[in-house]
Design a protein around this motif. Structure first.
Motif, mmCIF file in Angstrom:
data_model
loop_
_atom_site.group_PDB
_atom_site.id
_atom_site.type_symbol
_atom_site.label_atom_id
_atom_site.label_comp_id
_atom_site.label_asym_id
_atom_site.label_seq_id
_atom_site.Cartn_x
_atom_site.Cartn_y
_atom_site.Cartn_z
ATOM 1 N N VAL A 70 1.077 -1.191 -0.053
ATOM 2 C CA VAL A 70 -0.005 -0.085 -0.134
ATOM 3 C C VAL A 70 1.125 1.207 -0.324
ATOM 4 C CG1 VAL A 70 -1.712 1.207 1.342
ATOM 5 C CG2 VAL A 70 -1.866 -1.192 1.134
ATOM 6 N N CYS A 71 0.527 2.230 -0.693
ATOM 7 C CA CYS A 71 1.213 3.499 -0.923
ATOM 8 C C CYS A 71 1.155 4.261 0.564
ATOM 9 C CB CYS A 71 0.688 4.466 -1.819
ATOM 10 S SG CYS A 71 1.138 5.905 -2.050
ATOM 11 N N GLY A 72 2.418 4.311 1.031
ATOM 12 C CA GLY A 72 2.496 5.201 2.419
ATOM 13 C C GLY A 72 2.558 4.377 3.549
ATOM 14 N N LYS A 73 2.550 4.959 4.821
ATOM 15 C CA LYS A 73 2.514 4.226 6.145
ATOM 16 C C LYS A 73 1.539 4.894 6.953
ATOM 17 C CE LYS A 73 7.326 2.713 5.927
ATOM 18 N NZ LYS A 73 7.412 1.401 6.164
ATOM 19 N N GLY A 74 1.473 4.367 8.240
ATOM 20 C CA GLY A 74 0.619 4.909 9.311
ATOM 21 C C GLY A 74 -0.797 4.262 9.270
ATOM 22 N N GLU A 75 -1.653 4.489 10.208
ATOM 23 C CA GLU A 75 -2.889 3.966 10.409
ATOM 24 C C GLU A 75 -3.848 4.082 9.186
ATOM 25 O OE1 GLU A 75 -1.373 6.015 12.355
ATOM 26 O OE2 GLU A 75 -1.119 5.358 14.183
ATOM 27 N N ASP A 76 -3.724 5.085 8.457
ATOM 28 C CA ASP A 76 -4.641 4.982 7.209
ATOM 29 C C ASP A 76 -4.071 3.862 6.084
ATOM 30 O OD1 ASP A 76 -5.789 7.278 8.302
ATOM 31 O OD2 ASP A 76 -4.680 8.700 7.210
ATOM 32 N N ALA A 77 -2.759 3.830 5.974
ATOM 33 C CA ALA A 77 -2.406 2.892 5.211
ATOM 34 C C ALA A 77 -2.578 1.619 5.800
ATOM 35 C CB ALA A 77 -0.753 3.046 4.967
ATOM 36 N N ALA A 78 -2.865 1.380 7.174
ATOM 37 C CA ALA A 78 -2.970 0.000 7.579
ATOM 38 C C ALA A 78 -4.318 -0.238 7.216
ATOM 39 C CB ALA A 78 -2.690 -0.197 9.122
ATOM 40 N N ALA A 79 -5.293 0.694 7.299
ATOM 41 C CA ALA A 79 -6.848 0.402 7.141
ATOM 42 C C ALA A 79 -6.799 -0.156 5.641
ATOM 43 C CB ALA A 79 -7.373 1.556 7.245
ATOM 44 N N VAL A 80 -6.305 0.571 4.714
ATOM 45 C CA VAL A 80 -6.221 0.069 3.293
ATOM 46 C C VAL A 80 -5.383 -1.115 2.999
ATOM 47 C CG1 VAL A 80 -5.514 0.812 1.066
ATOM 48 C CG2 VAL A 80 -6.248 2.662 2.462
ATOM 49 N N THR A 81 -4.561 -1.658 3.712
ATOM 50 C CA THR A 81 -3.838 -2.789 3.669
ATOM 51 C C THR A 81 -4.998 -3.995 4.255
ATOM 52 O OG1 THR A 81 -1.719 -1.979 4.148
ATOM 53 C CG2 THR A 81 -1.982 -4.265 4.583
ATOM 54 N N ALA A 82 -5.472 -3.457 5.148
ATOM 55 C CA ALA A 82 -6.912 -4.654 5.905
ATOM 56 C C ALA A 82 -7.722 -4.847 4.838
ATOM 57 C CB ALA A 82 -7.048 -4.074 7.078
ATOM 58 N N THR A 83 -8.107 -3.753 4.067
ATOM 59 C CA THR A 83 -9.171 -3.967 2.950
ATOM 60 C C THR A 83 -8.685 -4.784 1.822
ATOM 61 O OG1 THR A 83 -9.995 -1.808 3.858
ATOM 62 C CG2 THR A 83 -10.725 -2.616 1.422
#
Length: 658
Positions: free
Chosen positions: A475-488
């Motif tokens: 996923v592009c980037g890091k952090g909590e927002d990126a983690a949410a996209v990763t999980a999706t």
């Protein structure tokens, strides 16, 4: 003054015995201090034996002198005070408890301080630890017997110790119910040491000049040295790519022990007490109790005896009645130029006071606080070789305490964030890989050394409608927002694979799910169909580095590239390829973090180095193959990974004979 009296009041006998017990205890401690004066201690012990015999025989005492006319007595006092002040030798007037009542100008000059500062303190507080017990015993002997006593003393002068021989004489003064002692300091000498006069570290860092040198130069040198200490501390505490509490604490203690003191103690509360870890403004938590201080580090001289003492003292946490604990709770700095109570730093496991253990005669302690909460304390101790601590020392250490508090606070916040990131990252990856008949699988995940945010890499191995699926994405980037996209992305791949067999179709569904997200995802997916001694891998690529096939004979092939990242366009189309895998062949999926790892010259690890490493381990299992890539990668970048690294491998195994 009246004639000397050889007897004391009968009612004072219990007090005499109690004081005798205390002095005997001090003699035992004096024998154990660094570089003890054993001869003086032995002489004092013999004196105490004589006193013990006298006490046992004492059953009564003389009477105090008759009171004279009050006016005459006052005139007599005035004359005596004048003579006392103008006497050409240093004089101390002590009461029977060894507390200083008065000192003349010569005595104050000898100690390098004011008469008011000396008055009211214990006379022995101005003597080094090696001679204190002997001085106290000789004082008691002078009071008891009325005979004059002489003893060698090392006074703790402002700039350096002063050796002297003092004479003690008992006197009776009108209006005083108990006898007093006049102490006269005889010819004095300063230690014959060039270091004491010229060392730039004199008195824990205060620059000294040779006797008779210009005072202005000394003052300037002192200020410059303290500015250097503060500047050095700033560099040491901030010279870390990632804040590290342990490194910061040890660096600070080492600097203080080298430049400002003989010994440095740093005590902290744990991060479990809240960030940054100490009590709020009042110093006490809501429950009414302060968090417990834990000793973190003790730094002292480098000789063998001191190193062993430091190792022992690191195991002694500050008790509630010690100076560090009091400073922590009250958040008020404390300066003890001359230590009177040797228990002020606590007691060692063997019962010896810490001050006696390290030969400390001067102390200062400051809270480590960031303006909101106290985290701990810094305590410095010196043996008086270069004079006692002063307010300038206190100011420097207070500033260092502030610096250290900010670094510790940042380190604890960083550590908490890293722990949250690790927990979140663990939830985005499979806890274990499934066992698949006929093949073996392995995975590797390396966290970037830059930053504490959760990474965007993910991988998974799961069942599909026609066999098994492997997916690896970034996923592009890091952090909590990126983690949410990763999980999706990860869970959408799993879900879509239940009714779609082709990787291209699965990735198309994921693309639709990610269109409303603010981040895009690159991914590669393999749909694996198992046949006898053969595996068919259907590949779908979405803007990701292509899969790699390592044949059993060492030949390497890269799958087709293609596709666009997921979540960018509605008309998504994946790059497609199909690969047949035979026994011994290995399929490798990896993230771009492998290729983009850089060495010191900023050159990337690259595709060719990856292929060479894989080819060199073609005959190995997937676990060993990925371990070889990890080792080569870390060696190339010297452990400094700029991005997360994920790898997934599947190897076709020979058919089982069962």
């Amino acid at each position: 003054m009246h004639d000397q009296r050889d007897q004391l009041e009968p009612g004072s006998l219990p007090q005499e015995i109690s004081e005798l017990e205390g002095r005997i205890g001090e003699l035992r401690q004096a024998a154990g201090v660094p570089e003890p004066d054993l001869r003086a201690t032995l002489d004092a012990a013999l004196v105490e034996l004589e006193l013990a015999l006298t006490v046992m025989r004492t059953m009564g005492g003389g009477q105090a002198g008759e009171a004279g006319d009050s006016t005459a007595a006052e005139n007599e006092r005035r004359v005596l005070r004048t003579v006392f002040q103008d006497a050409p030798v240093p004089l101390f007037l002590l009461d029977r408890t060894a507390s200083v009542r008065r000192v003349n100008r010569q005595a104050a000059a000898l100690l390098g301080t004011s008469s008011g500062y000396v008055s009211g303190k214990q006379f022995t507080a101005f003597c080094d630890l090696a001679t204190r017990a002997a001085v106290r015993s000789q004082l008691a002997a002078a009071v008891r017997t009325g005979r004059r006593r002489r003893v060698s003393v090392r006074f703790l002068g402002r700039d350096h110790p002063v050796d002297a021989v003092v004479t003690m004489a008992r006197v009776w003064i009108r209006g005083e119910p108990d006898p007093m002692v006049v102490v006269a300091a005889g010819p004095t000498t300063t230690p014959a040491s060039d270091e004491a006069a010229t060392s730039p570290r004199a008195k824990g860092g205060r620059a000294r000049t040779v006797e008779g040198g210009p005072g202005d130069d000394e003052a300037v040198a002192t200020i410059v040295h303290r500015m250097d200490v503060l500047a050095t501390a700033s560099e040491l505490l901030l010279d870390e790519p990632v804040f590290n509490e342990t490194v910061a604490v040890r660096r600070c203690a080492r600097l203080l022990a080298a430049e400002l003191a003989d010994w440095a103690f740093i005590d902290l509360t744990g991060p479990g007490n809240g960030v940054p870890g100490g009590p709020p403004m009042g110093g006490v938590h809501a429950a009414g109790t302060a968090p417990r201080l834990r000793r973190q580090v003790v730094m002292g001289p480098e000789d063998e005896r001191s190193v062993e003492a430091a190792r022992l003292l690191e195991q002694v946490d500050p008790a509630e009645d010690t100076l560090p604990h009091t400073v922590f709770v009250t958040r008020q700095s404390a300066l003890r130029p001359h230590v009177e109570n040797v228990d002020v730093l606590g007691v060692c496991p063997d019962g010896q006071p810490v001050c006696a253990k390290i030969g400390a005669t001067s102390l200062l302690s400051v809270p480590i606080e960031d303006g909101d909460r106290a985290i701990g304390t810094i305590t410095l101790a010196t043996g008086g070789e270069y004079g006692p601590f002063d307010l300038m020392d206190l100011g420097v250490v207070q500033r260092l305490g502030r610096y250290l508090a900010l670094v510790i606070r940042a380190a604890r916040l960083y550590r908490r964030r890293a722990e949250v990131a690790d927990t979140l990252q663990a939830g985005l990856l499979p806890k274990r890989l499934p066992a698949i008949p006929g093949v073996s699988v392995a995975a590797r995940y390396l966290v970037s050394t830059h930053g504490a945010d959760v990474g965007g890499d993910f991988y998974d191995v799961f069942r599909t409608e026609t066999g098994w699926g492997l997916v690896l994405g970034d996923v592009c980037g890091k952090g909590e927002d990126a983690a949410a996209v990763t999980a999706t992305a990860r869970h959408c791949v799993r879900l879509a694979s239940r009714w779609k067999a082709r990787p291209a179709d699965v990735l198309g569904i994921v693309n639709e799910a990610l269109l409303d997200e603010d981040r895009f995802v690159t991914a590669v997916m393999a749909g694996v169909t198992l046949e006898t001694e053969r595996v068919i891998a259907s590949l779908g690529t979405a803007g990701h580095p292509p899969a790699i096939v390592v044949r059993a004979d060492g030949v390497i092939r890269s799958a087709s590239r293609g596709g666009v990242p997921l979540g960018l366009f509605e008309d998504f189309e994946a790059g497609l390829d199909t690969i047949d895998l035979s026994v011994g062949d290995t399929l490798i999926l990896h993230s771009d973090g492998v290729l983009e790892a850089c060495d010191m010259t900023r050159q990337e690890f690259g595709q060719e180095r990856l292929l060479e490493t894989l080819a060199a381990h073609a005959g190995k299992g997937p676990e060993e193959m990925l371990a070889a890539v990890e080792s080569a990668l870390l060696a190339y970048c010297d452990g400094d990974l700029r991005d997360d690294v994920s790898m997934l491998a599947l190897r076709v195994e020979p058919p089982s004979l069962d």
